[in-house]
Design a protein around this motif. Structure first.
Motif, PDB file in Angstrom:
ATOM      1  N   ALA A  15       0.869  -1.066  -0.067  1.00  0.00           N
ATOM      2  CA  ALA A  15      -0.041   0.082  -0.224  1.00  0.00           C
ATOM      3  C   ALA A  15       0.855   1.420  -0.112  1.00  0.00           C
ATOM      4  N   LYS A  16       1.848   1.243   0.796  1.00  0.00           N
ATOM      5  CA  LYS A  16       2.830   2.428   1.027  1.00  0.00           C
ATOM      6  C   LYS A  16       3.547   2.538  -0.306  1.00  0.00           C
ATOM      7  N   PHE A  17       4.012   1.352  -0.877  1.00  0.00           N
ATOM      8  CA  PHE A  17       4.702   1.690  -2.276  1.00  0.00           C
ATOM      9  C   PHE A  17       3.931   2.277  -3.367  1.00  0.00           C
ATOM     10  N   THR A  18       2.667   1.423  -3.437  1.00  0.00           N
ATOM     11  CA  THR A  18       1.749   2.082  -4.664  1.00  0.00           C
ATOM     12  C   THR A  18       1.412   3.576  -4.386  1.00  0.00           C
ATOM     13  N   ALA A  19       1.216   4.001  -2.990  1.00  0.00           N
ATOM     14  CA  ALA A  19       1.054   5.442  -2.900  1.00  0.00           C
ATOM     15  C   ALA A  19       2.361   6.256  -3.353  1.00  0.00           C
ATOM     16  N   TYR A  20       3.494   5.515  -2.861  1.00  0.00           N
ATOM     17  CA  TYR A  20       4.703   6.263  -3.220  1.00  0.00           C
ATOM     18  C   TYR A  20       4.929   6.464  -4.695  1.00  0.00           C
ATOM     19  N   ILE A  21       4.346   5.729  -5.576  1.00  0.00           N
ATOM     20  CA  ILE A  21       4.888   5.960  -6.914  1.00  0.00           C
ATOM     21  C   ILE A  21       3.935   6.907  -7.646  1.00  0.00           C
ATOM     22  N   GLY A  22       2.817   7.104  -6.910  1.00  0.00           N
ATOM     23  CA  GLY A  22       1.976   8.281  -7.353  1.00  0.00           C
ATOM     24  C   GLY A  22       2.657   9.470  -7.067  1.00  0.00           C
ATOM     25  N   LYS A  23       3.538   9.707  -6.220  1.00  0.00           N
ATOM     26  CA  LYS A  23       4.091  11.005  -5.927  1.00  0.00           C
ATOM     27  C   LYS A  23       5.641  11.467  -6.494  1.00  0.00           C
ATOM     28  N   HIS A 294      12.966   3.076  -8.171  1.00  0.00           N
ATOM     29  CA  HIS A 294      13.332   4.404  -7.536  1.00  0.00           C
ATOM     30  C   HIS A 294      14.442   4.496  -6.588  1.00  0.00           C
ATOM     31  N   GLN A 295      15.305   5.389  -6.335  1.00  0.00           N
ATOM     32  CA  GLN A 295      16.588   5.414  -5.658  1.00  0.00           C
ATOM     33  C   GLN A 295      16.084   6.201  -4.003  1.00  0.00           C
ATOM     34  N   ASP A 296      16.828   5.682  -3.162  1.00  0.00           N
ATOM     35  CA  ASP A 296      16.821   6.249  -1.879  1.00  0.00           C
ATOM     36  C   ASP A 296      15.300   6.571  -1.206  1.00  0.00           C
ATOM     37  N   VAL A 297      14.698   5.197  -1.431  1.00  0.00           N
ATOM     38  CA  VAL A 297      13.116   5.550  -0.881  1.00  0.00           C
ATOM     39  C   VAL A 297      13.163   4.698   0.486  1.00  0.00           C
ATOM     40  N   LYS A 298      12.350   5.474   1.244  1.00  0.00           N
ATOM     41  CA  LYS A 298      12.023   5.042   2.650  1.00  0.00           C
ATOM     42  C   LYS A 298      10.556   4.697   2.620  1.00  0.00           C
ATOM     43  N   LEU A 299       9.950   3.675   2.950  1.00  0.00           N
ATOM     44  CA  LEU A 299       8.269   3.551   2.779  1.00  0.00           C
ATOM     45  C   LEU A 299       8.309   3.771   4.390  1.00  0.00           C
TER      46      LEU A 299
END
Ligand code: SF4
Length: 299
Positions: A15-23, A294-299
């Motif tokens: 859920a966090k990853f899916t929301a993240y890619i929208g941003k 994506h680089q340097d991602v913190k979920l």
């Protein structure tokens, strides 16, 4: 971890990853747009590229989606046959979509066909859309998440050519789609082309083509040459970023192909827009994960 806790943990991560890619756009897309900006000569196009970069910075700082249309959620799954939660993955992805809709927040884009009612959760009949491939003997999953926005989905088209039309027919079809509907997809575009036997196999491959990196070069030399010629031809149309003219209309052209029936050439086009929201994540058997897109991602 108990199985229920594992299911909840993976649902939360996805859920966090899916929301993240929208941003945040994938690293390859961001880099390509900076490259196109640097070599653009048209003043209007330069301005548009700068506004796009500002938009991305604002989305990042404000922690909001980079486009209001967060699309219909589609998951392309390469699933190891020994992945421990394989049987639960479908319901996990539905839960992840509901979760991302709240966390994002994501716009509500799932409308039940014929009933014409928005479900309000981005889930519904066969939504999120799941595309499965099995990796025999592997215990991990590689997941591509894609947000299918309205504008970038609109140019999608597929047909079956007579064999005599050859690869010239493929090029003509792609350019017809680009000149008639490419503008709707908010250029610069990642153009995916599928070449196969039938309309639906070509269509699936064209979608898989836009999940590849924008810098991907085809392993088949003839297909790689066609990718280059199509990119050149589409750029020569002068559509430019957001269709306001410019030197660069595409971020790239990717072709995915299969062996085909000798009497047909199935060809299809899918397009990704400047806000090409896709992300790739690898989930290991112990549910640890690695974000590839994506680089340097913190979920
Ligand atoms: S085409 Fe892409 S950038 Fe344009 S409105 Fe749709 S999702 Fe947003």
């Amino acid at each position: 971890m108990e199985k229920e806790a594992e299911i909840q943990s993976l649902t939360d991560t996805l859920a966090k990853f899916t929301a993240y890619i929208g941003k945040r756009l994938p690293t390859d897309v961001k880099n390509k747009q900076a490259e196109l900006r640097a070599k653009e000569t048209n003043p209007m196009a330069i301005e548009i590229f700068d506004v796009m970069a500002e938009n991305q910075d604002a989305a990042d700082k404000l922690d909001r989606p980079s486009c209001q249309d967060t699309g219909v959620i589609q998951y392309f799954i390469q699933a190891g046959s020994s992945f421990p939660l394989l049987g639960e993955l479908e319901s996990i992805l539905e839960g992840a979509t509901r979760g991302a809709t709240e966390i994002g927040p994501l716009r509500h884009n799932a409308v039940e066909a014929f009933v014409e009612k928005n479900t309000g959760t981005n889930t519904g009949s066969k939504i999120p859309w799941l595309d499965w491939e099995i990796l025999p003997g592997k215990d991990y999953v590689i997941l591509d998440v894609y947000m299918a926005g309205g504008g970038c989905t609109l140019p999608g088209a597929s047909t079956v050519l007579m064999p005599g039309q050859g690869y010239e027919g493929v090029a003509e079809f792609v350019l017809d789609v680009m000149t008639s509907r490419g503008l709707n997809a908010c250029p610069p575009l990642l153009v995916g082309v599928g070449v196969s036997t039938s309309a639906e196999t070509a269509a699936r491959l064209s979608k898989k083509a836009i999940l590849k990196p924008v810098t991907a070069r085809n392993t088949n030399e003839q297909a790689a040459l066609l990718e280059e010629l199509l990119a050149e031809g589409i750029n020569d149309l002068g559509i430019g970023p957001q269709g306001l003219t410019g030197d660069n209309t595409v971020m790239g052209v990717n072709i995915e192909w299969s062996a085909r029936h000798p009497s047909t050439i199935g060809v299809a086009v899918s397009t990704g827009c400047w806000a090409h929201r896709r992300g790739q994540i690898k989930i290991n058997a112990d549910l640890s994960y690695e974000i590839i897109s994506h680089q340097d991602v913190k979920l």
